[in-house]
Design an enzyme around this catalytic site. Structure first.
Site, PDB file in Angstrom:
ATOM      1  N   HIS A  72       5.657  -0.145   2.660  1.00 14.62           N
ATOM      2  CA  HIS A  72       5.263   0.961   3.539  1.00 14.62           C
ATOM      3  C   HIS A  72       4.763   0.423   4.879  1.00 14.62           C
ATOM      4  CE1 HIS A  72       4.784   4.524   0.550  1.00 14.62           C
ATOM      5  NE2 HIS A  72       5.840   3.790   0.288  1.00 14.62           N
ATOM      6  N   TYR A 201      -2.996  11.124   3.601  1.00 13.60           N
ATOM      7  CA  TYR A 201      -4.414  11.368   3.311  1.00 13.60           C
ATOM      8  C   TYR A 201      -4.799  12.630   4.075  1.00 13.60           C
ATOM      9  CZ  TYR A 201      -4.860   6.439   1.777  1.00 13.60           C
ATOM     10  OH  TYR A 201      -4.740   5.233   1.125  1.00 13.60           O
ATOM     11  N   PRO A 293     -11.992   4.650  -3.961  1.00 21.16           N
ATOM     12  CA  PRO A 293     -10.573   4.315  -3.823  1.00 21.16           C
ATOM     13  C   PRO A 293      -9.935   4.702  -2.486  1.00 21.16           C
ATOM     14  CG  PRO A 293     -10.858   6.162  -5.329  1.00 21.16           C
ATOM     15  CD  PRO A 293     -12.223   5.659  -5.014  1.00 21.16           C
ATOM     16  N   LYS A 297      -8.772  -0.448  -1.780  1.00 18.84           N
ATOM     17  CA  LYS A 297      -9.218  -1.840  -1.680  1.00 18.84           C
ATOM     18  C   LYS A 297      -9.655  -2.486  -2.998  1.00 18.84           C
ATOM     19  CE  LYS A 297      -8.479  -2.682   2.535  1.00 18.84           C
ATOM     20  NZ  LYS A 297      -7.035  -2.539   2.309  1.00 18.84           N
ATOM     21  N   TYR A 385      -6.750  -1.638   6.751  1.00 18.05           N
ATOM     22  CA  TYR A 385      -5.934  -1.069   5.672  1.00 18.05           C
ATOM     23  C   TYR A 385      -4.937  -2.098   5.128  1.00 18.05           C
ATOM     24  CZ  TYR A 385      -3.547   2.536   2.959  1.00 18.05           C
ATOM     25  OH  TYR A 385      -3.012   3.278   1.924  1.00 18.05           O
TER      26      TYR A 385
HETATM   27  P1  RFL Z   1     -10.714  -4.069 -14.704  1.00 16.02           P
HETATM   28  O1  RFL Z   1      -9.355  -3.639 -14.363  1.00 16.02           O
HETATM   29  O2  RFL Z   1     -11.744  -3.034 -15.010  1.00 16.02           O
HETATM   30  O3  RFL Z   1     -10.577  -5.043 -15.964  1.00 16.02           O
HETATM   31  C1  RFL Z   1     -11.679  -5.459 -16.707  1.00 16.02           C
HETATM   32  C2  RFL Z   1     -11.213  -5.819 -18.111  1.00 16.02           C
HETATM   33  O4  RFL Z   1     -12.340  -6.307 -18.847  1.00 16.02           O
HETATM   34  C3  RFL Z   1     -12.350  -5.710 -20.128  1.00 16.02           C
HETATM   35  N1  RFL Z   1     -13.734  -5.711 -20.644  1.00 16.02           N
HETATM   36  C4  RFL Z   1     -14.195  -6.588 -21.540  1.00 16.02           C
HETATM   37  N2  RFL Z   1     -13.600  -7.594 -22.190  1.00 16.02           N
HETATM   38  C5  RFL Z   1     -14.355  -8.301 -23.064  1.00 16.02           C
HETATM   39  N3  RFL Z   1     -15.652  -8.003 -23.344  1.00 16.02           N
HETATM   40  C6  RFL Z   1     -16.292  -7.010 -22.717  1.00 16.02           C
HETATM   41  N4  RFL Z   1     -17.563  -6.734 -22.975  1.00 16.02           N
HETATM   42  C7  RFL Z   1     -15.554  -6.237 -21.771  1.00 16.02           C
HETATM   43  N5  RFL Z   1     -15.858  -5.188 -20.973  1.00 16.02           N
HETATM   44  C8  RFL Z   1     -14.753  -4.891 -20.298  1.00 16.02           C
HETATM   45  C9  RFL Z   1     -11.794  -4.321 -19.903  1.00 16.02           C
HETATM   46  O5  RFL Z   1     -11.287  -3.751 -21.112  1.00 16.02           O
HETATM   47  C10 RFL Z   1     -10.713  -4.595 -18.876  1.00 16.02           C
HETATM   48  O6  RFL Z   1      -9.470  -4.875 -19.478  1.00 16.02           O
HETATM   49  O7  RFL Z   1     -11.350  -5.005 -13.590  1.00 16.02           O
HETATM   50  P2  RFL Z   1     -10.630  -6.062 -12.584  1.00 16.02           P
HETATM   51  O8  RFL Z   1      -9.692  -6.960 -13.332  1.00 16.02           O
HETATM   52  O9  RFL Z   1     -11.720  -6.652 -11.791  1.00 16.02           O
HETATM   53  O10 RFL Z   1      -9.686  -5.181 -11.648  1.00 16.02           O
HETATM   54  C11 RFL Z   1     -10.239  -4.312 -10.709  1.00 16.02           C
HETATM   55  C12 RFL Z   1      -9.365  -3.079 -10.565  1.00 16.02           C
HETATM   56  O11 RFL Z   1      -9.021  -2.575 -11.844  1.00 16.02           O
HETATM   57  C13 RFL Z   1     -10.094  -1.991  -9.786  1.00 16.02           C
HETATM   58  O12 RFL Z   1     -10.699  -2.513  -8.616  1.00 16.02           O
HETATM   59  C14 RFL Z   1      -9.223  -0.851  -9.323  1.00 16.02           C
HETATM   60  O13 RFL Z   1      -8.418  -0.314 -10.323  1.00 16.02           O
HETATM   61  C15 RFL Z   1     -10.182   0.236  -8.816  1.00 16.02           C
HETATM   62  N6  RFL Z   1      -9.574   1.532  -8.836  1.00 16.02           N
HETATM   63  C16 RFL Z   1      -8.742   1.819  -7.831  1.00 16.02           C
HETATM   64  N7  RFL Z   1      -8.559   0.911  -6.832  1.00 16.02           N
HETATM   65  C17 RFL Z   1      -7.728   1.176  -5.835  1.00 16.02           C
HETATM   66  O14 RFL Z   1      -7.561   0.328  -4.960  1.00 16.02           O
HETATM   67  N8  RFL Z   1      -7.048   2.389  -5.803  1.00 16.02           N
HETATM   68  C18 RFL Z   1      -7.198   3.336  -6.810  1.00 16.02           C
HETATM   69  O15 RFL Z   1      -6.582   4.383  -6.795  1.00 16.02           O
HETATM   70  C19 RFL Z   1      -8.074   3.077  -7.862  1.00 16.02           C
HETATM   71  N9  RFL Z   1      -8.260   3.972  -8.858  1.00 16.02           N
HETATM   72  C20 RFL Z   1      -9.836   2.452  -9.881  1.00 16.02           C
HETATM   73  C21 RFL Z   1      -9.146   3.676  -9.873  1.00 16.02           C
HETATM   74  C22 RFL Z   1     -10.762   2.173 -10.910  1.00 16.02           C
HETATM   75  C23 RFL Z   1     -11.032   3.091 -11.922  1.00 16.02           C
HETATM   76  N10 RFL Z   1     -12.033   2.742 -12.922  1.00 16.02           N
HETATM   77  C24 RFL Z   1     -12.709   1.457 -12.873  1.00 16.02           C
HETATM   78  C25 RFL Z   1     -12.514   3.577 -13.928  1.00 16.02           C
HETATM   79  C26 RFL Z   1      -9.368   4.599 -10.896  1.00 16.02           C
HETATM   80  C27 RFL Z   1     -10.300   4.317 -11.931  1.00 16.02           C
HETATM   81  C28 RFL Z   1     -10.460   5.371 -12.999  1.00 16.02           C
HETATM   82  C1  PHB Z   2      -2.767   5.417  -5.583  1.00 12.88           C
HETATM   83  O1  PHB Z   2      -1.535   5.421  -5.403  1.00 12.88           O
HETATM   84  O2  PHB Z   2      -3.248   5.528  -6.717  1.00 12.88           O
HETATM   85  C2  PHB Z   2      -3.673   5.284  -4.422  1.00 12.88           C
HETATM   86  C3  PHB Z   2      -3.140   5.033  -3.173  1.00 12.88           C
HETATM   87  C4  PHB Z   2      -3.998   4.917  -2.078  1.00 12.88           C
HETATM   88  C5  PHB Z   2      -5.351   5.053  -2.254  1.00 12.88           C
HETATM   89  C6  PHB Z   2      -5.881   5.284  -3.516  1.00 12.88           C
HETATM   90  C7  PHB Z   2      -5.037   5.406  -4.610  1.00 12.88           C
HETATM   91  O3  PHB Z   2      -6.168   4.959  -1.174  1.00 12.88           O
END
Ligand code: RFL
Ligand code: PHB
Length: 390
Positions: A72, A201, A293, A297, A385
């Site tokens: 993109h 957005y 989110p 980032k 971004y």
């Molecule tokens: P993760 O992906 O949470 O992975 C952590 C892993 O550790 C495991 N775990 C354990 N394992 C052993 N013992 C324990 N006691 C444990 N406790 C936990 C978990 O099962 C899991 O597998 O962290 P990591 O690797 O640092 O990655 C970070 C990303 O996942 C996170 O920053 C993003 O997904 C944040 N996030 C979003 N970021 C974006 O940039 N755009 C988004 O749209 C977006 N949507 C989201 C999100 C995070 C969410 N969370 C945390 C609930 C939506 C949600 C719902």
């Molecule tokens: C997504 O595709 O899940 C998404 C994209 C951009 C954002 C947050 C989430 O800023």
């Protein structure tokens, strides 16, 4: 059992670190609390910076991302009936982002780990780091009712916001900074064609909306909702009606709708723990910090943490130098705080904050009008971004 690095958590941070260590000949074991299928069922981020894409390449897991990921060159901000494009590519001297779901990133990293013989222990219960303030740390866990112990040189806490690693640090050794936002995002996935080939957005008097995607035939859309909203109260029809009301006429008319295949509500939070190193325990990714989110980032910050942590560990083992691990926390936090600022700014500028009243709304409108009229302001948005340099 003994290994060089125990990694707690098999999310993107843990998997990326594990792969880079394995490829560098540094032994590691990943301990994951849940099953592989459960990890892969989580729907989260969707936008990758080029820096993160380069790290997936370095870990030998970038091939499918290059094939299936969508490049993109810009995105749009919908406001006051119009749609204003931010030309990421033009404003940053040729940079872009890649739209490729976190689920796919995790899948590719897991496949690569399996292919290179890396060890992951799934369904490891009661994982607990010990003695990380000394020279001989170890980690205990339970599997099928039996307690195991792994001795190691270092522990990488990659276990997300609710993990055990940060909670194991004595309270007096850690400082936390937090802001919880008074709303959440209701997100759906549906197999319909995206309303636009780039992300939109939207700032609207009814609240924020985001039109993202996972592929040319699969959308990921979100609307801002109150914290008291319940997912059961949101039928697909209600979601489609609400998102159309928050978009300009042209996009609302063009929007294709269909049944949702996933629907969930996520709260929004800014959070940073300082420092990110406690003796021989390191925190990386969501274990150390959370961003709302809006700036896309979270996942990208996990990758930059791993860049610094892996470089530090590689220097320790290959060059017998502690300089990299000693600098880890400070280097990672410098980038984390800039992404925190940007994510907070995007969130503040694009959402409805009911408690900010009429003055808050006027300031928000002025901020957006300034942004659309100023190449300098757009350049600042674009360079954040696409991702600040590592
Ligand atoms: P993760 O992906 O949470 O992975 C952590 C892993 O550790 C495991 N775990 C354990 N394992 C052993 N013992 C324990 N006691 C444990 N406790 C936990 C978990 O099962 C899991 O597998 O962290 P990591 O690797 O640092 O990655 C970070 C990303 O996942 C996170 O920053 C993003 O997904 C944040 N996030 C979003 N970021 C974006 O940039 N755009 C988004 O749209 C977006 N949507 C989201 C999100 C995070 C969410 N969370 C945390 C609930 C939506 C949600 C719902
Ligand atoms: C997504 O595709 O899940 C998404 C994209 C951009 C954002 C947050 C989430 O800023």
């Amino acid at each position: 059992m003994r290994t060089q690095v125990v990694i707690i958590g098999s999310g993107p941070s843990g998997l990326l670190l594990g792969q880079l260590l394995t490829d560098a000949g540094i032994d590691n074991i990943i301990l994951e609390r849940v099953t592989k299928d459960y990890v892969l069922s989580r729907i989260r981020a969707g936008v990758l910076e080029e820096g993160m894409a380069a790290m997936l390449d370095e870990a030998g897991a970038g091939e499918r991302m290059h094939r299936e990921g969508l490049k993109h060159d810009g995105f749009s901000i919908a406001f006051d009936g119009g749609c204003h494009r931010i030309d990421l590519h033009g404003l940053t001297g040729g940079k872009r982002v890649i739209v490729y779901g976190q689920t796919e990133v995790t899948h590719d990293l897991m496949d690569r780990r399996e292919a290179t013989g890396g060890v992951t222990i799934y369904e490891a219960a009661n994982v607990q780091p010990h003695d990380f303030d000394g020279d001989r740390p170890y980690v205990t866990y339970e599997k099928d009712g039996v307690t195991h112990r792994i001795d190691c040189d270092f522990i990488a806490g990659c276990d997300g916001f609710h993990g055990v690693s940060r909670k194991s640090v004595p309270e007096g050794a850690i400082t936390t900074y937090e802001r919880v936002y008074p709303f959440g995002w209701l997100g759906i996935i549906s197999d319909v064609e995206p309303v636009s080939h780039e992300l939109i957005y939207a700032n609207h008097p009814r609240g924020f909306a985001l039109c993202s995607m996972r592929s040319p035939t699969r959308i990921r859309y979100y609307v801002q909702v109150g914290l008291d909203e319940k997912i059961e109260d949101w039928s697909d029809d209600r979601f489609w009606d609400e998102i159309r009301r928050r978009l300009p006429e042209e996009q609302a008319q063009a929007m294709k709708t269909g049944p949702s295949i996933e629907k969930s509500i996520a709260p929004l939070r800014s959070f940073v723990a300082e420092p990110l190193r406690f003796g021989r325990l390191f925190l990386a990714g969501d274990a150390g910090h959370i961003v709302p989110p809006t700036g896309a980032k979270g996942l990208n910050l996990a990758a930059s943490d791993i860049r610094y942590l892996f470089d530090g560990l590689r220097e320790y083992y290959q060059e017998k130098s502690k300089a990299g691990i000693d600098a880890y926390s400070q280097r990672a936090l410098a980038r984390v705080w800039k992404a925190e600022r940007f994510s907070w700014w995007m969130t503040k500028t694009l959402h409805l904050f009911p408690d900010d009243g009429a003055f808050g709304q006027k300031i928000q409108h002025a901020e957006l009008e300034y942004l659309f009229s100023s190449v300098a302001a757009q350049t600042s948005l674009a360079e954040n971004y696409v991702g600040l340099p590592y």
